[in-house]
Design an enzyme around this catalytic site. Structure first.
Site, PDB file in Angstrom:
ATOM      1  N   ASN A   1      47.294  43.665  36.832  1.00 55.84           N
ATOM      2  CA  ASN A   1      46.240  43.155  35.960  1.00 55.84           C
ATOM      3  C   ASN A   1      46.520  43.635  34.537  1.00 55.84           C
ATOM      4  O   ASN A   1      46.391  44.825  34.241  1.00 55.84           O
ATOM      5  CB  ASN A   1      44.885  43.663  36.447  1.00 55.84           C
ATOM      6  CG  ASN A   1      43.722  43.160  35.591  1.00 55.84           C
ATOM      7  OD1 ASN A   1      43.921  42.628  34.505  1.00 55.84           O
ATOM      8  ND2 ASN A   1      42.518  43.343  36.092  1.00 55.84           N
TER       9      ASN A   1
ATOM     10  N   HIS B   1      42.701  34.427  36.026  1.00 59.52           N
ATOM     11  CA  HIS B   1      43.000  35.801  35.612  1.00 59.52           C
ATOM     12  C   HIS B   1      43.668  36.540  36.772  1.00 59.52           C
ATOM     13  O   HIS B   1      43.169  36.519  37.905  1.00 59.52           O
ATOM     14  CB  HIS B   1      41.719  36.510  35.197  1.00 59.52           C
ATOM     15  CG  HIS B   1      41.907  37.973  34.974  1.00 59.52           C
ATOM     16  ND1 HIS B   1      42.870  38.460  34.115  1.00 59.52           N
ATOM     17  CD2 HIS B   1      41.298  39.048  35.519  1.00 59.52           C
ATOM     18  CE1 HIS B   1      42.822  39.785  34.144  1.00 59.52           C
ATOM     19  NE2 HIS B   1      41.876  40.162  34.976  1.00 59.52           N
TER      20      HIS B   1
ATOM     21  N   CYS C   1      38.916  41.277  30.237  1.00 60.56           N
ATOM     22  CA  CYS C   1      39.832  40.367  30.942  1.00 60.56           C
ATOM     23  C   CYS C   1      39.558  38.903  30.628  1.00 60.56           C
ATOM     24  O   CYS C   1      40.413  38.048  30.848  1.00 60.56           O
ATOM     25  CB  CYS C   1      39.783  40.613  32.447  1.00 60.56           C
ATOM     26  SG  CYS C   1      40.416  42.226  32.910  1.00 60.56           S
TER      27      CYS C   1
END
Lengths: 81, 337
Positions: free
Chosen positions: B288, B258, B116
């Site tokens: 996500n 993020h 990520c």
């Protein structure tokens, strides 16, 4: 800092940082009753660490625990350190 | 060397692509013991995109890359970096094929895996090539099809992740112009590698001589310590990069975190004592998307007018590894397609 002071400061944080309703926050109220889920309890452990300077593991605050119970845990860590 | 001769990497194009299939919380609730309300209150996510059969990470990467090149006004680059944790194959890397399909055969191309945090790591890598003079224009793509490594019975991870791709073009420029990527802060903590992991499929399992446990091919995560690390690492990294940039936290117009979980973003805002309104958000619509998360939320916020040219933007990300990274830039005028 005595237990009364810790519980008062913790109650303040629950309102100011987490937006818990001020009229419902009291020593005997559990986190479940304040609608704190597992993620809110993790954040509480982080905030407690910053505010009180004690290590609290993310699983140590539980939904069944009362605000006073959490304050006692914080105080016991402070006494031990 | 005089400071004004220093080369900086300047953002000059952006593009994104999402697979068309929408999976709503209600869709998940029909297959698993979960509910729209549970997912929304725990994650802030309402829906996510999931690839159809026959699609793969390269398909998403090519679509986003083509849009970023068009936005930049030129299809010429001399380096293609694909940040991904879900490459088309364990070998070779996905970037050469993506470059080839974009008409860039022969151009340097490689994958970068920092999960990520991958997009910020890729930006830092590309900026380093530009600063060193080994590239003039770089296409940086973040693309993941993380739904392909999820356990089809795990209601938690299925609710969180979605597929997508986002890309930017960086060109050589000067540090004082809009779009110049500021200092970076990058970090990693391998002592917590097991908090977010796909245990099998790599050399450790393949070399173990042990029979494969089918459960180990899926991603697993330990939610509570991940939450804590995500908030702490992104907040600390944001403070570090601000210090390096000489910006105060109140100088930042928009924070692009993020997009893992809206609750993490809220906690970062509280930790930095910044109003939530300064944090851009699209996790509700995409979930996500791993390495695609940062370019997707930047492009989305810019298209919505939430990020405007001249805004001082702080980008910060955190993920498996653990790994994290941050940078800052003043948002430039861009062709948003």
């Amino acid at each position: 800092m005595g237990a009364g002071v810790t519980v008062d400061r913790l109650a303040e944080l629950l309102v100011s940082h987490f937006g818990a309703p001020a009229d419902r926050v009291a020593g005997g109220v559990t986190f479940e009753e304040l609608e704190f889920d597992s993620l809110a309890l993790v954040e509480l452990a982080m905030v407690a660490q910053k505010e009180f300077g004690v290590e609290v593991d993310e699983q140590e605050f539980t939904p069944e625990q009362s605000v006073a119970g959490a304050a006692r845990l914080i105080d016991s860590r402070r006494a031990a350190s | 060397m005089a400071g004004h001769h220093r080369r900086a990497a300047v953002l000059c194009g952006i593009g994104t692509w999402l697979p068309p299939r929408v999976v709503t919380n209600a869709d998940l609730a029909r297959q698993l013991d979960t509910s729209d309300e549970w997912i929304r209150t725990r994650t802030g996510i309402r829906e996510r995109r999931v690839i159809d059969r026959g699609m793969s990470t390269s398909v998403l990467a090519v679509e986003a890359g083509a849009r970023a090149l068009k936005s930049s006004g030129s299809s010429e680059v001399d380096l293609v970096v694909v940040a991904t944790t879900t490459p088309d194959h364990p070998c070779p890397s996905t970037a050469p094929e993506v470059a080839h399909r974009l008409g860039l055969t022969g151009v340097a191309a490689f994958d970068l895996n920092a999960v990520c945090a991958g997009f910020v790591y890729a930006l830092a890598t590309a900026a380093g090539h530009i600063a060193a003079g080994s590239a003039e224009r770089v296409l940086v793509i973040g693309a993941d099809t993380f739904t392909t490594v999820l356990n089809p019975l795990d209601r938690t991870t299925l609710a969180i992740f979605g597929d997508g791709a986002g890309a930017v073009v960086l060109r050589a420029g000067t540090p004082d112009e809009p779009g110049a990527l500021g200092p970076f802060d990058l970090g990693a903590d391998g002592s917590n590698a097991d908090l977010l992991i796909v245990p099998a499929g790599g050399s450790e399992q393949r070399g173990s001589g042990e029979p494969l446990d089918p459960a180990d091919v899926h991603f697993r995560m330990d939610g509570q310590p991940v939450f804590r690390n995500a908030v702490t690492r992104m907040s600390e990294s944001a403070v570090k990069v601000l210090d390096r940039a000489g910006w105060r936290v109140e100088d930042v117009d928009r924070f692009a975190c993020h997009q893992a979980n809206a609750r993490i973003i809220s906690a970062v805002a509280r930790d930095l004592a910044v109003p939530q309104e300064r944090f851009v958000l699209n996790v509700d619509r995409v979930g996500n998307t791993v390495a695609a998360s940062i370019p997707l939320v930047l492009a989305d916020a810019a298209a919505a007018g939430d990020i405007e040219p001249g805004h001082r933007v702080l980008v910060t990300s955190f993920g498996a590894g653990l790994g994290w990274g941050s940078t800052v830039l003043t948002w430039p005028e861009l062709d948003l397609g």
